[in-house]
Design a protein around this motif. Structure first.
Motif, PDB file in Angstrom:
ATOM      1  N   TYR A 110       0.812  -1.216   0.000  1.00 29.78           N
ATOM      2  CA  TYR A 110       0.000   0.000   0.000  1.00 29.78           C
ATOM      3  C   TYR A 110       0.847   1.269   0.000  1.00 29.78           C
ATOM      4  CZ  TYR A 110      -4.210  -2.723   0.472  1.00 29.78           C
ATOM      5  OH  TYR A 110      -5.241  -3.589   0.224  1.00 29.78           O
ATOM      6  N   ARG A 111       2.022   1.187   0.547  1.00 33.05           N
ATOM      7  CA  ARG A 111       2.916   2.351   0.542  1.00 33.05           C
ATOM      8  C   ARG A 111       3.303   2.699  -0.902  1.00 33.05           C
ATOM      9  NH1 ARG A 111       8.532   3.364   1.085  1.00 33.05           N
ATOM     10  NH2 ARG A 111       8.935   5.173   2.399  1.00 33.05           N
ATOM     11  N   SER A 112       3.733   1.704  -1.663  1.00 34.44           N
ATOM     12  CA  SER A 112       4.100   1.926  -3.072  1.00 34.44           C
ATOM     13  C   SER A 112       2.909   2.374  -3.899  1.00 34.44           C
ATOM     14  CB  SER A 112       4.687   0.649  -3.682  1.00 34.44           C
ATOM     15  OG  SER A 112       5.920   0.358  -3.095  1.00 34.44           O
ATOM     16  N   LEU A 113       1.753   1.766  -3.636  1.00 26.85           N
ATOM     17  CA  LEU A 113       0.543   2.179  -4.351  1.00 26.85           C
ATOM     18  C   LEU A 113       0.221   3.651  -4.097  1.00 26.85           C
ATOM     19  CD1 LEU A 113      -1.767  -0.920  -3.758  1.00 26.85           C
ATOM     20  CD2 LEU A 113      -0.687  -0.221  -5.907  1.00 26.85           C
ATOM     21  N   ALA A 114       0.358   4.085  -2.851  1.00 29.95           N
ATOM     22  CA  ALA A 114       0.070   5.479  -2.517  1.00 29.95           C
ATOM     23  C   ALA A 114       1.073   6.418  -3.181  1.00 29.95           C
ATOM     24  CB  ALA A 114       0.079   5.674  -1.003  1.00 29.95           C
ATOM     25  N   LEU A 115       2.346   6.065  -3.165  1.00 26.87           N
ATOM     26  CA  LEU A 115       3.367   6.913  -3.787  1.00 26.87           C
ATOM     27  C   LEU A 115       3.149   7.030  -5.289  1.00 26.87           C
ATOM     28  CD1 LEU A 115       6.483   5.687  -1.800  1.00 26.87           C
ATOM     29  CD2 LEU A 115       5.377   7.924  -1.613  1.00 26.87           C
ATOM     30  N   THR A 116       2.808   5.915  -5.924  1.00 27.63           N
ATOM     31  CA  THR A 116       2.535   5.927  -7.364  1.00 27.63           C
ATOM     32  C   THR A 116       1.303   6.765  -7.667  1.00 27.63           C
ATOM     33  OG1 THR A 116       3.555   3.762  -7.645  1.00 27.63           O
ATOM     34  CG2 THR A 116       2.005   4.469  -9.358  1.00 27.63           C
ATOM     35  N   GLN A 117       0.261   6.588  -6.871  1.00 25.50           N
ATOM     36  CA  GLN A 117      -0.961   7.344  -7.096  1.00 25.50           C
ATOM     37  C   GLN A 117      -0.733   8.841  -6.886  1.00 25.50           C
ATOM     38  OE1 GLN A 117      -4.599   7.354  -4.494  1.00 25.50           O
ATOM     39  NE2 GLN A 117      -5.340   6.090  -6.195  1.00 25.50           N
ATOM     40  N   ALA A 118       0.058   9.213  -5.897  1.00 28.38           N
ATOM     41  CA  ALA A 118       0.360  10.627  -5.663  1.00 28.38           C
ATOM     42  C   ALA A 118       1.026  11.235  -6.891  1.00 28.38           C
ATOM     43  CB  ALA A 118       1.241  10.790  -4.426  1.00 28.38           C
ATOM     44  N   GLY A 157       5.775  10.671   7.154  1.00 25.94           N
ATOM     45  CA  GLY A 157       4.703  10.445   8.117  1.00 25.94           C
ATOM     46  C   GLY A 157       3.448  10.006   7.394  1.00 25.94           C
ATOM     47  N   ASN A 158       2.357  10.739   7.588  1.00 23.49           N
ATOM     48  CA  ASN A 158       1.109  10.376   6.902  1.00 23.49           C
ATOM     49  C   ASN A 158       0.899  11.204   5.626  1.00 23.49           C
ATOM     50  OD1 ASN A 158       0.568  12.751   8.278  1.00 23.49           O
ATOM     51  ND2 ASN A 158      -1.526  12.175   8.788  1.00 23.49           N
ATOM     52  N   TRP A 159       1.974  11.715   5.086  1.00 21.48           N
ATOM     53  CA  TRP A 159       1.939  12.508   3.863  1.00 21.48           C
ATOM     54  C   TRP A 159       2.818  11.883   2.795  1.00 21.48           C
ATOM     55  CZ3 TRP A 159      -0.933  17.018   3.616  1.00 21.48           C
ATOM     56  CH2 TRP A 159      -1.395  17.524   4.826  1.00 21.48           C
ATOM     57  N   CYS A 160       2.429  12.048   1.534  1.00 17.98           N
ATOM     58  CA  CYS A 160       3.288  11.778   0.394  1.00 17.98           C
ATOM     59  C   CYS A 160       3.735  13.139  -0.112  1.00 17.98           C
ATOM     60  CB  CYS A 160       2.546  11.031  -0.708  1.00 17.98           C
ATOM     61  SG  CYS A 160       2.127   9.346  -0.281  1.00 17.98           S
ATOM     62  N   ALA A 161       5.038  13.361  -0.130  1.00 18.06           N
ATOM     63  CA  ALA A 161       5.581  14.657  -0.526  1.00 18.06           C
ATOM     64  C   ALA A 161       6.215  14.548  -1.909  1.00 18.06           C
ATOM     65  CB  ALA A 161       6.621  15.113   0.491  1.00 18.06           C
ATOM     66  N   SER A 162       6.049  15.598  -2.706  1.00 23.56           N
ATOM     67  CA  SER A 162       6.606  15.620  -4.053  1.00 23.56           C
ATOM     68  C   SER A 162       7.334  16.932  -4.310  1.00 23.56           C
ATOM     69  CB  SER A 162       5.508  15.451  -5.092  1.00 23.56           C
ATOM     70  OG  SER A 162       6.053  15.597  -6.390  1.00 23.56           O
ATOM     71  N   ALA A 163       8.533  16.792  -4.864  1.00 26.23           N
ATOM     72  CA  ALA A 163       9.313  17.968  -5.267  1.00 26.23           C
ATOM     73  C   ALA A 163       9.163  18.238  -6.761  1.00 26.23           C
ATOM     74  CB  ALA A 163      10.783  17.759  -4.916  1.00 26.23           C
ATOM     75  N   ALA A 164       8.219  17.572  -7.417  1.00 23.04           N
ATOM     76  CA  ALA A 164       8.023  17.715  -8.854  1.00 23.04           C
ATOM     77  C   ALA A 164       7.759  19.161  -9.262  1.00 23.04           C
ATOM     78  CB  ALA A 164       6.871  16.834  -9.319  1.00 23.04           C
ATOM     79  N   VAL A 165       7.225  19.934  -8.345  1.00 26.22           N
ATOM     80  CA  VAL A 165       6.888  21.326  -8.641  1.00 26.22           C
ATOM     81  C   VAL A 165       8.116  22.112  -9.088  1.00 26.22           C
ATOM     82  CG1 VAL A 165       6.028  23.467  -7.615  1.00 26.22           C
ATOM     83  CG2 VAL A 165       4.936  21.303  -7.077  1.00 26.22           C
ATOM     84  N   PHE A 166       9.280  21.810  -8.529  1.00 29.05           N
ATOM     85  CA  PHE A 166      10.481  22.566  -8.881  1.00 29.05           C
ATOM     86  C   PHE A 166      10.835  22.406 -10.359  1.00 29.05           C
ATOM     87  CE2 PHE A 166      10.816  22.033  -4.302  1.00 29.05           C
ATOM     88  CZ  PHE A 166      11.092  23.335  -3.908  1.00 29.05           C
TER      89      PHE A 166
END
Length: 101
Positions: A4-12, A32-41
């Protein structure tokens, strides 16, 4: 057992790419309970805008219905997607196979 961790990261990453209208190459990370993405940069650099502007615009476009997330926030140039109670319920409902004793 589902990862489920990988599924959540992929979905994010998929949700962010859909909101951006283009593929993203940066991986999301669990915080923690967040998926963080630096894609914005990277998106901001290609668009010639400040990361904070791009992150704020993406927050308004990310569609969370039918996902593992219940909110998205911009912090600096990062996008953070919070895992929903549905994600935790799915993880908790997964049967556990005992390992060697």
């Amino acid at each position: 057992m589902e990862d489920y961790r990988s599924l959540a990261l992929t979905q994010a990453a998929e949700l962010i790419a859909q909101a951006a209208g283009e593929p993203i190459t940066q991986r999301c990370r669990m915080r923690g309970n967040w998926c963080a993405s630096a894609a914005v940069f990277a998106l901001a650099a290609r668009q010639g805008l400040e990361p904070e502007q791009v992150a704020a615009a993406l927050v308004r476009r990310v569609e969370l219905s039918h996902s593992w997330f219940d909110c998205v926030e911009a912090e600096g140039g990062y996008l953070n997607l919070r895992l929903s109670p549905a994600w935790y319920a799915a993880v908790a409902a997964e049967p556990v196979t005992p390992g060697p004793g």
